[in-house]
Design an enzyme around this catalytic site. Sequence first.
Site, PDB file in Angstrom:
ATOM      1  N   GLU A   1      -2.288   0.400  13.370  1.00 53.59           N
ATOM      2  CA  GLU A   1      -3.489   0.678  12.582  1.00 53.59           C
ATOM      3  C   GLU A   1      -4.752   0.286  13.354  1.00 53.59           C
ATOM      4  O   GLU A   1      -5.739   1.005  13.348  1.00 53.59           O
ATOM      5  CB  GLU A   1      -3.409  -0.129  11.281  1.00 53.59           C
ATOM      6  CG  GLU A   1      -4.635  -0.034  10.398  1.00 53.59           C
ATOM      7  CD  GLU A   1      -4.495  -0.875   9.128  1.00 53.59           C
ATOM      8  OE1 GLU A   1      -3.790  -1.909   9.166  1.00 53.59           O
ATOM      9  OE2 GLU A   1      -5.104  -0.497   8.106  1.00 53.59           O
TER      10      GLU A   1
ATOM     11  N   TRP B   1     -12.364  11.808   4.230  1.00 54.38           N
ATOM     12  CA  TRP B   1     -11.185  11.610   3.383  1.00 54.38           C
ATOM     13  C   TRP B   1     -11.085  12.812   2.437  1.00 54.38           C
ATOM     14  O   TRP B   1     -10.123  13.578   2.494  1.00 54.38           O
ATOM     15  CB  TRP B   1     -11.272  10.269   2.644  1.00 54.38           C
ATOM     16  CG  TRP B   1     -10.678   9.142   3.430  1.00 54.38           C
ATOM     17  CD1 TRP B   1      -9.508   8.495   3.143  1.00 54.38           C
ATOM     18  CD2 TRP B   1     -11.178   8.549   4.645  1.00 54.38           C
ATOM     19  NE1 TRP B   1      -9.254   7.541   4.116  1.00 54.38           N
ATOM     20  CE2 TRP B   1     -10.254   7.550   5.030  1.00 54.38           C
ATOM     21  CE3 TRP B   1     -12.284   8.756   5.433  1.00 54.38           C
ATOM     22  CZ2 TRP B   1     -10.427   6.781   6.182  1.00 54.38           C
ATOM     23  CZ3 TRP B   1     -12.468   7.982   6.572  1.00 54.38           C
ATOM     24  CH2 TRP B   1     -11.548   7.016   6.941  1.00 54.38           C
TER      25      TRP B   1
ATOM     26  N   ASP C   1      -6.125   9.721   6.486  1.00 56.65           N
ATOM     27  CA  ASP C   1      -5.040   9.609   7.453  1.00 56.65           C
ATOM     28  C   ASP C   1      -4.308  10.939   7.594  1.00 56.65           C
ATOM     29  O   ASP C   1      -3.992  11.387   8.696  1.00 56.65           O
ATOM     30  CB  ASP C   1      -4.049   8.521   7.012  1.00 56.65           C
ATOM     31  CG  ASP C   1      -4.738   7.192   6.727  1.00 56.65           C
ATOM     32  OD1 ASP C   1      -5.781   7.206   6.047  1.00 56.65           O
ATOM     33  OD2 ASP C   1      -4.249   6.146   7.177  1.00 56.65           O
TER      34      ASP C   1
ATOM     35  N   GLU D   1       0.861  -1.168   0.000  1.00 56.47           N
ATOM     36  CA  GLU D   1       0.000   0.000   0.000  1.00 56.47           C
ATOM     37  C   GLU D   1       0.912   1.237   0.000  1.00 56.47           C
ATOM     38  O   GLU D   1       1.328   1.678  -1.048  1.00 56.47           O
ATOM     39  CB  GLU D   1      -0.950  -0.040   1.201  1.00 56.47           C
ATOM     40  CG  GLU D   1      -2.205   0.758   0.934  1.00 56.47           C
ATOM     41  CD  GLU D   1      -3.427   0.266   1.708  1.00 56.47           C
ATOM     42  OE1 GLU D   1      -4.447   0.919   1.583  1.00 56.47           O
ATOM     43  OE2 GLU D   1      -3.361  -0.727   2.439  1.00 56.47           O
TER      44      GLU D   1
HETATM   45  C1  BGC Z   1      -5.415   2.362   4.640  1.00 55.16           C
HETATM   46  C2  BGC Z   1      -5.899   3.527   5.421  1.00 55.16           C
HETATM   47  C3  BGC Z   1      -7.021   4.187   4.774  1.00 55.16           C
HETATM   48  C4  BGC Z   1      -8.099   3.197   4.606  1.00 55.16           C
HETATM   49  C5  BGC Z   1      -9.294   3.777   3.937  1.00 55.16           C
HETATM   50  C6  BGC Z   1      -6.527   1.412   4.427  1.00 55.16           C
HETATM   51  O1  BGC Z   1      -6.173   0.339   3.669  1.00 55.16           O
HETATM   52  O2  BGC Z   1      -4.322   1.755   5.212  1.00 55.16           O
HETATM   53  O3  BGC Z   1      -5.286   3.940   6.480  1.00 55.16           O
HETATM   54  O4  BGC Z   1      -7.430   5.392   5.265  1.00 55.16           O
HETATM   55  O5  BGC Z   1      -7.662   2.048   3.921  1.00 55.16           O
HETATM   56  O6  BGC Z   1     -10.323   3.030   4.069  1.00 55.16           O
END
Ligand code: BGC
Length: 745
Positions: free
Chosen positions: A627, A401, A348, A341
């Site tokens: 996370e 977001w 974030d 990723e």
């Molecule tokens: C990421 C995030 C992100 C999220 C969104 C994840 O896979 O690691 O931190 O904001 O997806 O849904």
Amino acid sequence: MFTSAQWLRADLPGASPCPLFETAFPLPSLPVRATLCATAVGIYQAFVNGDRVGTALYAPGWTSYPHRLQYQTYDVTALLRPGENRLGLQAANGWAVGYLGRGNTQHIFADHIQVLAELRLEFADGSTRVVGTDGSWQVFTDRILSSEFYHGETVDFNCVRVPHGPALPDRPPQAALIPDEGVPVREVVRVSPRALIVTPRGERVLDFGQNLAGYVELRIRGRRGDRVTLSHAEVLDRDGNFYTKNLELAQCRNTYILDGEEQLCKPCFSFQGYRYVRLDEYPFDTVDLSCFVSVAVCSDLTRTGRFACGDRRINQLYRNTLWGQRSNFIDLPTDCPQRDERLGWLGDAQVFVRTAAINFRVDAFFRKWLNDLMLEQREDGALFGVVPKVPGRGTRISAAWGDAAVICPWELYMAYGNTEDLRRCFPMMKKWVDYVHSQGPAEYLWLGGDHYGDWLAADAKLSPEVRQGATQTDLIASAYFAWSTTLLIRAGEVLGEDMSAYRELLANIRRAFHAAFLRDGLPVLCPGFDAASTNRQVLPVTQTAIVLILHFGLYEGEQERRGLLERLVRMIEENGNRMTTGFVGTPYLLHVLTDHGRADKAYDLFLQEKSPSWLFSVNRGATTVWEHWDGIREDGSFWDDEKNSFNHYSYGSVFDWVYGKCLGITPLAPAYRELLLQPHPDVRLGFMEGSVHTGRGLLSVAWHYTPDGVRYEAELPPDTRATLRLPGQSPVTCGPGSYVWWGNA
Ligand code: BGC
């Protein structure tokens, strides 16, 4: 800039080649100045006569490649010599060509590497000469056999330069070339290994004691053909075995084939997110730890914040937050540095931006990324979850977001006071609010849509398929609509814009929000909400729902405010003094409690040790922020075997509460020129000291519990005015200088 250089490509086999483009040129006399401009589709390092140019990693950096590509400028005068000179660029796939987004998807922006370079020589007699990429350049391969960000690098020290003939002239990429506007990534911290472990499976694993993003540097002399292969992992599993499933499709493995000489092994075009390193292949029975060092890489930001308190667990949490930032501020703000990723997730960044700007100077770092946001904003104002866009990831247009488009510029303005930056972002901020306004179906609410929700909140049964928490996304989206409109109005007022239409819009949103989401003073499901339309449990009253209503001021009247607060506190207490919030609710939860007179409860949550809590991971030995609250559960099992990062910075945003409320540094005007100083001490911590470099000098605040009461100290930099409010005392105004006050314990 480039005047005559031509784009070049190399025709090399393999999925992840690292071609070296090179030319030779004679210099009868040395120039007084030599300036190199270079860039690549892919990433590159430049060399003059075999010497590395500069120390930046992963140039030209990651921008929204369909729109723009940075080039770098270097002064290389000192690297030239009379006679024959060589200029070279070695390149790798990087972000543009390499695997990205899903570990098995390649060629997202381009299907091959390209380079462009121009060396401008200025001589004492005023004459100039240009050596640029052209048909005379040759392609070689050398010891770097392959390299990818996700998968790692393979280096064979026995491989001498293999010529592959002339480089091929190529069509320029569609992107506009722009001078580098980011902060170069560099090696920033070196960490020595703490121990060599032999796992129950019998594998040899180095523990560096610190999770980070970077690579291992190894100095070693083996026999010719000996192999060293290093695999990387963030954690060990509950049996103490090396654990890589959470890297998903990223292989994170570096291989070195030795040549009998002493070599310094480290990847040039890759990095890993790890604390543990497994010696998959290693030529010796004994391992000399002093040959290994873990090197953290990060955009080279200036540290501005310092913090300490009387609880070493909180101090560890602070360090974890710094490391979370270091690990994820690699050219742009990313979610995590280890799995397949490592992307510019908007949510974030929005959650963490205020804390980020306390810890480090991040204005230039964010400016570059926000410029990409502007370029990737759709005509109608929509923004996807990830910038730069990556197919298959961040495909939703989601509240909290997309709101990064408004929140980040505003927070950066408050931190640094740069009106020009705010002005540049203003059209994007406005377009986002207009986009949300156009969503409907009710005019002043954002209902429906496909949101990330209160991502990873603990109040819904989380599963790999359901991660949005229990709060209704209609409420979240409509609440953020109100919040972004509020911030947009503030920004417009700073810039002297006529904001009357948005003021009216905000009044309408508030009215509509209240009518739709509050009954008898508590949140309800929006009329028309169809439970069958979702695969998750949706609850009207959640901690996050109340937090948003209180923090964004969406309630009406004192009675409602008090009722909401009481309910929030009761929910926390009924849950054993624990929160249930995710990405959306958590950053505001402690602020809300403190702002509404329950700092005690905020501290209860802050000091809570059972999951969900900040200290749960600290007590389990975390060295970065996780996370998932319970990424590793009490019994040592994983929350999820795969989607489980141990280096996500989002929840580290609690330090904007620590600064803003515990120390009580609340900026009322940008760049800390005007402050409310309202510390909220808590005896459980004993003392707290925090500072931030404002650009005009150090701003610091401290409180200490002493036998004589609480001693407060503050140092205010030049051009600062503060209103001090201490518990039970009348407010005092003060200007630059050092102060000591006393309060009751
Ligand atoms: C990421 C995030 C992100 C999220 C969104 C994840 O896979 O690691 O931190 O904001 O997806 O849904």
